[in-house]
Design an enzyme around this catalytic site. Sequence first.
Site, PDB file in Angstrom:
ATOM      1  CG  ASP A   8      -1.667  -9.629   2.946  1.00  0.00           C
ATOM      2  OD1 ASP A   8      -0.580 -10.011   2.471  1.00  0.00           O
ATOM      3  OD2 ASP A   8      -2.144  -8.495   2.708  1.00  0.00           O
ATOM      4  CD  GLU A  10       1.861  -7.183   3.572  1.00  0.00           C
ATOM      5  OE1 GLU A  10       0.938  -8.011   3.708  1.00  0.00           O
ATOM      6  OE2 GLU A  10       2.346  -6.878   2.468  1.00  0.00           O
ATOM      7  CG  HIS A  62       2.423 -11.473   1.188  1.00  0.00           C
ATOM      8  ND1 HIS A  62       2.391 -10.115   1.415  1.00  0.00           N
ATOM      9  CD2 HIS A  62       3.735 -11.821   1.127  1.00  0.00           C
ATOM     10  CE1 HIS A  62       3.638  -9.662   1.496  1.00  0.00           C
ATOM     11  NE2 HIS A  62       4.471 -10.678   1.311  1.00  0.00           N
ATOM     12  CG  HIS A 106      -1.793  -4.721   5.133  1.00  0.00           C
ATOM     13  ND1 HIS A 106      -2.254  -3.673   4.368  1.00  0.00           N
ATOM     14  CD2 HIS A 106      -1.624  -5.773   4.293  1.00  0.00           C
ATOM     15  CE1 HIS A 106      -2.340  -4.067   3.126  1.00  0.00           C
ATOM     16  NE2 HIS A 106      -1.979  -5.346   3.035  1.00  0.00           N
ATOM     17  CG  HIS A 118       0.284  -2.087   1.321  1.00  0.00           C
ATOM     18  ND1 HIS A 118       0.733  -2.790   2.415  1.00  0.00           N
ATOM     19  CD2 HIS A 118      -0.112  -3.027   0.424  1.00  0.00           C
ATOM     20  CE1 HIS A 118       0.626  -4.084   2.190  1.00  0.00           C
ATOM     21  NE2 HIS A 118       0.100  -4.267   0.984  1.00  0.00           N
ATOM     22  CD  GLU A 136      -4.268  -4.996   0.683  1.00  0.00           C
ATOM     23  OE1 GLU A 136      -4.191  -6.136   1.192  1.00  0.00           O
ATOM     24  OE2 GLU A 136      -3.277  -4.379   0.254  1.00  0.00           O
TER      25      GLU A 136
HETATM   26 ZN   LIG Z   1       0.635  -8.728   1.645  1.00  0.00          ZN
END
Ligand SMILES: [Zn+2]
Length: 273
Positions: A8, A10, A62, A106, A118, A136
């Site tokens: 990802d 972030e 992502h 993240h 998030h 996640e």
């Molecule tokens: Zn992402």
Amino acid sequence: MKVFISVDMEGICGVVGDRETDPENGGDAYRMNCHRMTAEANAAIEGSLKAGATDILVADSHWNFDNLVPEELNPSARLVRGYPRPFSMVQNLDGSFDAVLGVGYHAMAGTTRSIIDHTFSGKIRSVEVNGRVTGETGLNAYVAGEYGVPVVLVTGDSAVAAEAKALLPRVHTVAVKEAINTHAATHLHPQRACDLIRAEAERAVREAAEIEPLVASRPVAMAIDFKGTEGADWAELVPGVTRVGGTRIEFSAPDFGAAFRIFYACMHLSSSE
Ligand SMILES: [Zn+2]
């Protein structure tokens, strides 16, 4: 030995802002982050190779899943790129793999002092798996658990490292930055971040056979609490989903693979404008 690496953006060293992770509006800052993301993916690949990996699959995980720079990726790895795909950040993972590594991850929505917290979508306040609020990292770990594959490394900010440790006691972590708030952090030097990821990936993959997969007890009960009623308005269209409050839906499924598909359908419906 087969290793799956989900990447990802972030949680990549240097990343702090929403806009710089946005392929459409992020401009040069976004493109710079694609190179940083690829460098951290390579560090994880190199560590895995040192630990004896012979087959490495990288999933760009992502936004629209097309951020990693293929030409810059270590040639030992193959790349899952593009969108949509039903298993999202762990697409094409199966029981033939020995370990999953999450790079650039993240923390879940609502986490204090974490960069761009998030859970899959800006419309979601929280997701629960069998009564436990899960981000996640955990949702992907449960998918991996269906195949008997453990998550052995999670990298990102110190908040996602703590979140991973709380759910996966033997997981290895690397914190490449420490958040001051959701859009500011103290960072390691990017080269130092890669060095740590390379070293920890090697240790984690060497230990993979001793690390338990995270298996959701069955049947799997899930709940989604949206930030607004409109998210739940859309999600309750999915067969089997029950609206239990203004912003909350619940459902159950015989196994986590089935549960994830319902979750993902609800998430996408709720994200439609
Ligand atoms: Zn992402």
